[in-house]
Design a protein around this motif. Sequence first.
Motif, PDB file in Angstrom:
ATOM      1  N   PRO B 360      -7.900 -30.692   3.178  1.00  0.00           N
ATOM      2  CA  PRO B 360      -7.873 -30.812   1.735  1.00  0.00           C
ATOM      3  C   PRO B 360      -8.496 -32.107   1.008  1.00  0.00           C
ATOM      4  O   PRO B 360      -8.434 -33.285   1.643  1.00  0.00           O
ATOM      5  CB  PRO B 360      -6.543 -30.357   1.284  1.00  0.00           C
ATOM      6  CG  PRO B 360      -5.986 -30.823   2.457  1.00  0.00           C
ATOM      7  CD  PRO B 360      -6.623 -30.718   3.609  1.00  0.00           C
ATOM      8  N   PHE B 361      -9.031 -31.914  -0.143  1.00  0.00           N
ATOM      9  CA  PHE B 361      -9.427 -33.148  -0.900  1.00  0.00           C
ATOM     10  C   PHE B 361      -8.292 -34.000  -1.359  1.00  0.00           C
ATOM     11  O   PHE B 361      -8.473 -35.142  -1.626  1.00  0.00           O
ATOM     12  CB  PHE B 361     -10.185 -32.669  -2.185  1.00  0.00           C
ATOM     13  CG  PHE B 361     -11.590 -31.912  -1.718  1.00  0.00           C
ATOM     14  CD1 PHE B 361     -12.866 -32.563  -1.532  1.00  0.00           C
ATOM     15  CD2 PHE B 361     -11.550 -30.684  -1.869  1.00  0.00           C
ATOM     16  CE1 PHE B 361     -13.877 -32.073  -1.008  1.00  0.00           C
ATOM     17  CE2 PHE B 361     -12.666 -29.943  -1.707  1.00  0.00           C
ATOM     18  CZ  PHE B 361     -13.991 -30.579  -1.349  1.00  0.00           C
ATOM     19  N   ILE B 362      -7.168 -33.476  -1.513  1.00  0.00           N
ATOM     20  CA  ILE B 362      -5.911 -34.091  -1.840  1.00  0.00           C
ATOM     21  C   ILE B 362      -4.773 -33.822  -0.805  1.00  0.00           C
ATOM     22  O   ILE B 362      -5.123 -33.211   0.038  1.00  0.00           O
ATOM     23  CB  ILE B 362      -5.400 -33.467  -3.313  1.00  0.00           C
ATOM     24  CG1 ILE B 362      -5.235 -32.052  -3.193  1.00  0.00           C
ATOM     25  CG2 ILE B 362      -6.370 -33.810  -4.376  1.00  0.00           C
ATOM     26  CD1 ILE B 362      -3.924 -31.686  -3.720  1.00  0.00           C
ATOM     27  N   ASP B 363      -3.845 -34.753  -0.653  1.00  0.00           N
ATOM     28  CA  ASP B 363      -2.576 -34.806  -0.164  1.00  0.00           C
ATOM     29  C   ASP B 363      -1.952 -33.316  -0.326  1.00  0.00           C
ATOM     30  O   ASP B 363      -1.514 -33.247  -1.628  1.00  0.00           O
ATOM     31  CB  ASP B 363      -1.853 -35.850  -0.002  1.00  0.00           C
ATOM     32  CG  ASP B 363      -2.547 -37.114   0.474  1.00  0.00           C
ATOM     33  OD1 ASP B 363      -3.436 -36.774   1.558  1.00  0.00           O
ATOM     34  OD2 ASP B 363      -1.963 -38.226   0.177  1.00  0.00           O
ATOM     35  N   THR B 364      -1.578 -32.260   0.511  1.00  0.00           N
ATOM     36  CA  THR B 364      -0.881 -31.439   0.217  1.00  0.00           C
ATOM     37  C   THR B 364       0.162 -31.163   0.888  1.00  0.00           C
ATOM     38  O   THR B 364       0.547 -32.037   2.036  1.00  0.00           O
ATOM     39  CB  THR B 364      -1.601 -30.022   0.351  1.00  0.00           C
ATOM     40  OG1 THR B 364      -2.057 -30.023   1.631  1.00  0.00           O
ATOM     41  CG2 THR B 364      -3.172 -30.138  -0.491  1.00  0.00           C
TER      42      THR B 364
END
Lengths: 128, 365
Positions: B360-364
């Motif tokens: 993912p492009f962000i921390d999830t």
Amino acid sequence: MSFDVPDDRRYLESHEWALETDDGTVQVGISDFAQDELGDVVFVELPDVGDDLSQEAEFGVVESIKAVSDLYAPVGGEVVAINDDLFDAPELVNDDPFGEGWMLEIEPDDPDELGALLTADEYEKQIA
Amino acid sequence: MPLQTPPLRGIHDERGAKFTEFGGWDMPVEFDSIQTEHAAVREDAGIFDVSHMGQIHVSGPDATELMQRLTSNDVTRLDVGDSQYAVITDEDGVIIDDTVIYRLPDEDGQSTFLFVPNAGTDEATHERWIRYRNEWDLEAVVDNRTDEYAMFAVQGPNAVALVEEATDESVDDLERFGARYATIDGVECWTARTGYTGEDGFELIVPWAAAEEIWAAFDCQPCGLGARDTLRIEAGLLLAGQDFDSETDPRTPYEAGIGFTVALETEFVGRDALAEIEDAGVDEQLVGFQLIDRGVPRHGYDITNAESRVIGTVTSGTMSPTLERPIGLGYVPVEYAEPGTTLQVIVRGQSKKARVETTPFIDTV
């Protein structure tokens, strides 16, 4: 929902507005209705100063998160100014579509073209 | 065909929502603004009406076998209250749909499942289950309960606290993908720690008739499908019909980057084809990318290599509200899939530089 439709300017069916300034140039932007339809504006592509446009020619693009929309020139003429604040702050189109969210100024070839555009009343009926 | 409407169509309308057609449903796309709703979910909490999602209930002596043979993952790994991401594939291993399967409390001592196909696919999925059940002579009851259940997603860092406050029973001990029945305002709701935003939170499957009171039990930002899309792209999660489509862009789970949903040790429709593909490797795969030049990538835009040869297509794209940069997903040949690889995306005729990134492009969660 009601939208601002200032009566000091003319409108295109495609939701651009055109305002004749004191020095005879025509300032151009998109309407309150259009910015609301688009949602959060994230990118505006504008022509270069010096470009020549004909009436109703595409002059750029406005992109929101959800949609992309072409922009059309209300009058023909030379682009004499663009609002380069929009490159860093495209949200000005949402926040102040008739003011700080203006897009460009055109030196019109034929000032009569402005008179052929929709009046505020006519445009208001279109978006009603 | 008239659009199906979620139970709270009128409530959303009064709240000022804009609507869009999605999968045959008339759904709220935006309540305030996508950026406002998106930020609420990343920083606080938001609630989504996702009643357009299908609900198929499977019970009976052969429920487990039917589920096992029609979905890619291994449902025998599920204990009561577990859930699992899986895909439904055709004989060629092409993804028809993706779904979350919940194992409900047993009925009559037998394993019982509820699974959630995508909007507009519930009828075809129901027919598929019935057809194979009959063909294989299995004993299972398959009910399409899409019209009986509303579904809400409460998502964001404060979502768990909100759900905990709303339910009579504690649910914050549930792990990711755990679920149980919990009571909200006297109504039993299937409360699952699942979601589609990259954030912690819950999805609630609630009786259609009680939708209004359950929705009202959550005092947080209402969010539409617009924010749901930007959130899921940042989280690198797939959208059916866009990132895969068995008609227009047939893809296998391996190409789509969800090979983890494939349990080759089980028998299911498409299994043999997938075993061969897994062995041979894929030619193309889904990658995440960032646009380096100004512009916004959109579904359907061409991806080219340095020699301007078209090598792929953007399947999803947006201006990321969290990262404030344009990001997207698309299929490219595997030799271009390494993070850091430079590509071009053709945005309305102009070539824009892009770089492959890990998702993912962000921390999830």
